[in-house]
Write an enzyme that holds these catalytic residues in place. Structure first.
Site, mmCIF file in Angstrom:
data_model
loop_
_atom_site.group_PDB
_atom_site.id
_atom_site.type_symbol
_atom_site.label_atom_id
_atom_site.label_comp_id
_atom_site.label_asym_id
_atom_site.label_seq_id
_atom_site.Cartn_x
_atom_site.Cartn_y
_atom_site.Cartn_z
ATOM 1 N N HIS A 204 24.963 19.845 13.990
ATOM 2 C CA HIS A 204 25.912 20.956 14.061
ATOM 3 C C HIS A 204 25.808 21.924 12.889
ATOM 4 O O HIS A 204 26.466 22.957 12.895
ATOM 5 C CB HIS A 204 27.347 20.444 14.133
ATOM 6 C CG HIS A 204 27.838 19.912 12.831
ATOM 7 N ND1 HIS A 204 27.477 18.681 12.368
ATOM 8 C CD2 HIS A 204 28.631 20.461 11.877
ATOM 9 C CE1 HIS A 204 28.025 18.492 11.186
ATOM 10 N NE2 HIS A 204 28.731 19.547 10.852
HETATM 11 C C1 UD1 Z 1 33.160 22.412 10.410
HETATM 12 C C2 UD1 Z 1 32.956 22.339 8.900
HETATM 13 C C3 UD1 Z 1 31.799 21.404 8.594
HETATM 14 C C4 UD1 Z 1 31.985 20.070 9.242
HETATM 15 C C5 UD1 Z 1 32.212 20.264 10.732
HETATM 16 C C6 UD1 Z 1 32.462 18.973 11.441
HETATM 17 C C7 UD1 Z 1 33.428 24.335 7.555
HETATM 18 C C8 UD1 Z 1 32.810 25.466 6.859
HETATM 19 N N1 UD1 Z 1 32.601 23.631 8.339
HETATM 20 O O1 UD1 Z 1 31.998 22.989 10.971
HETATM 21 O O2 UD1 Z 1 31.725 21.219 7.187
HETATM 22 O O3 UD1 Z 1 30.835 19.285 9.028
HETATM 23 O O4 UD1 Z 1 33.352 21.113 10.907
HETATM 24 O O5 UD1 Z 1 32.580 19.143 12.825
HETATM 25 O O6 UD1 Z 1 34.598 24.086 7.402
HETATM 26 N N2 UD1 Z 1 34.627 25.110 18.025
HETATM 27 C C9 UD1 Z 1 35.153 24.750 19.242
HETATM 28 N N3 UD1 Z 1 36.212 23.871 19.246
HETATM 29 C C10 UD1 Z 1 36.739 23.344 18.122
HETATM 30 C C11 UD1 Z 1 36.189 23.716 16.885
HETATM 31 C C12 UD1 Z 1 35.142 24.590 16.853
HETATM 32 O O7 UD1 Z 1 34.716 25.197 20.278
HETATM 33 O O8 UD1 Z 1 37.698 22.544 18.211
HETATM 34 C C13 UD1 Z 1 33.483 26.028 18.009
HETATM 35 C C14 UD1 Z 1 33.897 27.472 17.773
HETATM 36 O O9 UD1 Z 1 33.033 28.285 18.472
HETATM 37 C C15 UD1 Z 1 33.640 27.684 16.312
HETATM 38 C C16 UD1 Z 1 32.444 26.780 16.070
HETATM 39 O O10 UD1 Z 1 32.628 25.669 16.938
HETATM 40 O O11 UD1 Z 1 33.398 29.005 15.997
HETATM 41 C C17 UD1 Z 1 32.355 26.331 14.662
HETATM 42 O O12 UD1 Z 1 33.593 25.733 14.235
HETATM 43 P P1 UD1 Z 1 33.979 25.759 12.674
HETATM 44 O O13 UD1 Z 1 35.221 25.010 12.440
HETATM 45 O O14 UD1 Z 1 33.897 27.149 12.170
HETATM 46 O O15 UD1 Z 1 32.773 25.014 12.010
HETATM 47 P P2 UD1 Z 1 32.044 23.660 12.398
HETATM 48 O O16 UD1 Z 1 30.651 23.981 12.759
HETATM 49 O O17 UD1 Z 1 32.860 22.848 13.351
#
Ligand code: UD1
Length: 359
Positions: A204
């Site tokens: 991820h």
């Molecule tokens: C986040 C953390 C990362 C951690 C990871 C674990 C930061 C900078 N990153 O990354 O350190 O390793 O979580 O999973 O805080 N999305 C969904 N549903 C959700 C959450 C996210 O669809 O419940 C999608 C959205 O499109 C979002 C993307 O995933 O934009 C990324 O989510 P985000 O929380 O920004 O970062 P992660 O890649 O999950």
């Protein structure tokens, strides 16, 4: 003592759970704030249920956005909550955006902050998590480290040693507590997925999944390795969104499935022949479990998993991935690695230290 915990993203939940439990046992007042950084049921609710974490007292519902948007929204929504609740200390966990945002709010309000899992460094500032770690550790009042390298990093950055406490690994507290239950769910999971021997994959990190020149050959290599050993690939929403078409075209031995709950994923890690990942926490869990781990990153903020555990850094060298994959299968599972203070009692140590420091 009134303790306010801030959680937001999946890896926070297994770190906060044992600390919340230890403080509850000692009879302290607690408030749980969920920022809503992760909001899908499979990324959040299922963890609260499996880890027996009480429902949050406050949900900030920040959702997704750019780093600046997400961090700013957490800050502006968290500030009134923490001002109204006036805790004696706020505990933040790990290195996600929720961690740094909440710590910054507290530092400016003069509310004490404790950082659980302090001191880890990848020395790679292109990782958003490294920025979150650096910021949080500079402004935290109490820093709880999981391993001695954390103490060394903090000392080098000028953090006063009186603020730093080597307590061990809270994520391993959760693993130890829930391993028997994970063992109970494994037979059903194994039957449901029709599993014999298998490997497990998670990806991820933006550095891996956002860039076509990296992700496409990475997936092609995994696709080809899955002809030797079926690979189970629970896909993070970030990866799914970007690559849904390509993921559907994988060979059936690369089993692309929805994200798994804590117990199911732990059961799969414990029984896998090999794990291929870019996660931080999984490097630690596989080390504890003795499962060979191939990490698709150039660096790690958890070097102890390489020097003492089962972790091998692969970077983006697909030939190295192939050769280490086969070496892992030939070498078999390793002896579980028992690192000092990765003993299931880190959260108790945190609770005891807080009780002494906060009056
Ligand atoms: C986040 C953390 C990362 C951690 C990871 C674990 C930061 C900078 N990153 O990354 O350190 O390793 O979580 O999973 O805080 N999305 C969904 N549903 C959700 C959450 C996210 O669809 O419940 C999608 C959205 O499109 C979002 C993307 O995933 O934009 C990324 O989510 P985000 O929380 O920004 O970062 P992660 O890649 O999950």
């Amino acid at each position: 003592m009134k303790v306010l915990h801030v959680v937001g993203a999946r890896p926070n939940f297994m770190k906060a759970a044992p600390v919340h439990r230890a403080l509850a046992r000692a009879g302290h007042e607690q408030i749980l704030v969920h920022t809503g950084q992760h909001y899908d049921a499979l990324m959040s609710d299922v963890f609260f249920k499996a880890l027996e974490i009480p429902n949050p007292d406050e949900c900030l519902n920040v959702g997704s956005g750019s780093h600046a948007q997400q961090t700013a929204t957490i800050m502006s929504r968290f500030e009134p909550v923490v001002m109204a609740r006036r805790p004696d200390i706020v505990l933040v966990y790990g290195d996600v955006n929720s961690t740094a945002a909440a710590a910054l709010v507290c530092a400016k309000l003069g509310i004490r902050v404790g950082h659980v899992e302090a001191g880890l460094r990848s020395f790679d500032r292109s990782m958003p998590e490294e920025i979150n770690r650096l910021v949080t550790d500079q402004i935290a009042d109490i820093l709880f480290t999981p391993s001695p390298d954390g103490d060394e990093n903090l000392a080098r950055e000028g953090v006063a040693k009186e603020k730093v406490f080597l307590v061990g690994n809270v994520m391993i507290d959760t693993l130890i507590q829930f391993l028997p239950t994970a063992d109970e769910v494994f037979p059903k999971l194994k039957a449901g997925l029709s599993l014999g021997s298998y490997g497990l994959v998670t990806l991820h990190r933006p550095s891996n999944v956002d860039d076509e020149a990296t992700f496409v050959p990475m997936l092609a290599t995994l696709d080809s390795l899955s002809e030797t050993l079926p690979l189970i690939f629970p896909v993070h929403p970030r990866t799914r969104q970007r690559w849904s078409v390509l993921l559907e075209q994988c060979n059936p031995n690369l089993r692309v499935i929805a994200p798994l709950g804590y117990l199911e994923f732990l059961a799969l890690q414990r029984n896998a022949s090999v794990v291929i990942t870019d996660s931080g926490g999984i490097q630690e869990e596989t080390t504890y479990l003795g499962t060979p781990c191939l990490t698709l990153r150039e660096n790690t903020e958890r070097p102890i998993t390489v020097t003492r555990g089962t972790n091998v850094l692969i970077g983006r060298d697909w030939e190295l991935l192939r050769s280490e994959f086969h070496a892992a299968l030939d070498g078999g599972r390793k002896a579980p690695c028992r690192l000092p203070l990765w003993d299931g009692k880190a959260a108790e140590r945190i609770a005891a230290i807080l009780a002494e420091l906060i009056t």
